[in-house]
Scaffold this active site. Structure first.
Site, PDB file in Angstrom:
ATOM      1  N   HIS A 108       0.833  -1.241   0.229  1.00 50.01           N
ATOM      2  CA  HIS A 108       0.051   0.400  -0.219  1.00 50.01           C
ATOM      3  C   HIS A 108       1.040   1.012  -0.032  1.00 50.01           C
ATOM      4  CE1 HIS A 108       1.050   0.960   4.299  1.00 50.01           C
ATOM      5  NE2 HIS A 108       0.864  -0.226   4.811  1.00 50.01           N
ATOM      6  N   CYS A 160       3.287  -4.317   6.184  1.00 48.42           N
ATOM      7  CA  CYS A 160       2.998  -4.829   5.250  1.00 48.42           C
ATOM      8  C   CYS A 160       4.406  -3.697   4.059  1.00 48.42           C
ATOM      9  CB  CYS A 160       1.595  -3.123   5.348  1.00 48.42           C
ATOM     10  SG  CYS A 160       0.988  -3.837   5.804  1.00 48.42           S
TER      11      CYS A 160
END
Length: 177
Positions: free
Chosen positions: A132, A148
């Site tokens: 992301h 992440c």
């Protein structure tokens, strides 16, 4: 016309083939027919090339994340198309290694687990882990996340749109150390 060693029919057949090829090369009418020495000869029909506007099927998208150099190489049908700088998990928030098919997409996601942190252009791939965008641009290139894979928002959008256009089932995230 007299040709030694060949019968008249063989010579006529050679002329017929030459006429048909000649008509095709110079653009003779496909429906045209000619008479040659009493024989009817049709020209060769031309075939239109396949339409260039036909949409190809979905392409395979592979994001290969290398944790040792904090980069993500994106391949579209095995051709390298993008290289992005990333931030992976820091400290005890390790980024998992392995290979996963993308699971779901969220263009304006926010983390429920980490103070509603923005996660734009999220491509989720394993147990809540995602590729992301981030607002913490100065930390790109070094471990900084809770596991992440963070990208510059423009790069995250590019990756997100590739996955969306080709389907999550055609997108693979591979993470290596």
């Amino acid at each position: 016309m007299r040709i030694k060693g060949l019968g008249r029919a063989a010579a006529r057949g050679w002329h017929v083939g030459l006429l048909a090829v000649g008509m095709a090369v110079v653009g003779g009418n496909p429906a045209a027919a000619e008479l040659l020495d009493g024989m009817r000869v049709a020209s060769i029909e031309t075939v239109e090339p396949a339409a260039e506007n036909e949409k190809p099927g979905p392409q395979t998208i592979v994001a290969r994340v290398d944790l040792s150099d904090q980069t993500m190489h994106v391949y579209v049908d095995e051709k390298l198309t993008h290289v992005f700088t990333v931030s992976s998990g820091r400290g005890s928030y390790r980024t998992p290694t392995g290979r996963w098919t993308a699971e779901w997409l969220s263009p304006r996601h926010r983390s429920r687990k980490y103070n509603n942190a923005p996660m734009p252009w999220s491509v989720f791939f394993y147990r809540g882990y995602a590729v992301h965008g981030t607002t913490d641009l100065k930390r790109l290139g070094s471990p900084a996340s809770h596991g992440c894979i963070r990208l510059h928002p423009d790069n995250a959008e590019t990756f997100f749109k590739l996955v969306k256009a080709n389907g999550t089932e055609n997108a693979l995230v591979s993470i290596v150390r």
